[in-house]
Design an enzyme around this catalytic site. Sequence first.
Site, mmCIF file in Angstrom:
data_model
loop_
_atom_site.group_PDB
_atom_site.id
_atom_site.type_symbol
_atom_site.label_atom_id
_atom_site.label_comp_id
_atom_site.label_asym_id
_atom_site.label_seq_id
_atom_site.Cartn_x
_atom_site.Cartn_y
_atom_site.Cartn_z
ATOM 1 N N GLU A 112 41.649 -0.489 -32.132
ATOM 2 C CA GLU A 112 42.091 -1.316 -33.103
ATOM 3 C C GLU A 112 42.565 -2.529 -32.592
ATOM 4 O OE1 GLU A 112 42.213 -2.432 -35.886
ATOM 5 O OE2 GLU A 112 42.581 -1.251 -37.675
ATOM 6 N N ASP A 113 42.620 -3.943 -33.427
ATOM 7 C CA ASP A 113 43.363 -4.822 -32.872
ATOM 8 C C ASP A 113 44.782 -4.907 -33.043
ATOM 9 O OD1 ASP A 113 43.488 -4.949 -35.764
ATOM 10 O OD2 ASP A 113 42.554 -7.035 -35.941
ATOM 11 N N ASP A 116 49.544 -1.748 -38.114
ATOM 12 C CA ASP A 116 50.659 -2.360 -38.988
ATOM 13 C C ASP A 116 51.447 -1.485 -39.846
ATOM 14 O OD1 ASP A 116 52.002 -4.739 -40.022
ATOM 15 O OD2 ASP A 116 50.248 -5.117 -41.466
ATOM 16 N N ARG A 178 40.138 -16.275 -34.693
ATOM 17 C CA ARG A 178 39.619 -15.107 -34.067
ATOM 18 C C ARG A 178 39.520 -15.590 -32.498
ATOM 19 N NH1 ARG A 178 39.095 -10.546 -37.532
ATOM 20 N NH2 ARG A 178 38.007 -11.021 -39.344
#
Length: 193
Positions: A112-113, A116, A178
Site C-alpha cells: 500500500e502507499d 490512513d 503522483r
Amino acid sequence: MAAGPVRTAGRAGANRGEKLKVLIRRAAIQKRVREVALQITRDFSGERVHLIGVLKGACIFLSDLVREIDLETSIDFIAVSSYGKGKESTGQVRLLKDLDSSIAGLNVILVEDILDTGLTISYLLRVLEQRKPKVLRVAALLDKPSRRLKDVQGDYVGFTIPNEFVVGYGLDYSERFRNLKDVCVLSLPNLQP
Ligand code: IMP
Ligand code: MG
C-alpha cells in the site's frame, strides 16, 4: 521529521494557491525502500514472495521495492476505491479490479502507499485471507496512525508521518502529483491557512 522548502506553483504542477512542501526527500525514500526490501529478503529467505500492489497509489513504491528484493518474486495488482475525488474518505471500500491469479499457498505481501484510517487495508485483508495464502503481510510506504479507525498495522512500514495530506511518489490529490519524486505535504488555499 523536518519539512523542507516550499515548492512554488508550476514546478510540480501545482495550481495557483496550492502549496507543496517536501516532507520526505527522494534520497531518504530510496534508502528506506532498500531497508524494507532487505528485511523482506531476510524474513522470507529461500522462499518466493508474491507482491500485491493496491492501485494506483502503490505502483511506484512496489516498482522500487520489488527490484530491491533478492528473492524469487511475482507481482499482481488489485484496485479499490475508498476515496472520492478530494481529500476525504467516503468510508466505503469497493473492489474495482480483482487479482489476476490465485494466491492460495503463497507468501503474500500486500503493498500500500499509505495506511490512513485502515479501512482499505482491513477490507483487503478480510477478502484475501479467505483465499488461503500461506502468509499475508502488509507493506506500506507511509503510516498515519493518528487517523486510524480500524485496528490494523503494517508489517513493513517506510515512514510514520503526522496527520497531513501528502502527495507524490504515487500518492495523488484528484489524480495529480503522483509523479513527484519526493513525498510532499499539500495545502490548499480554501482548506488550510
Ligand atoms: P484508508 O482506507 O483510510 O487507510 O486509506 C487508504 C488510502 O487512502 C490510501 O491508499 C490512499 O490512496 C488514500 N490516502 C490516505 N491518506 C492520503 C494522503 O495523505 N494522501 C493521498 N492519499 C491518501
Ligand atoms: Mg491508495
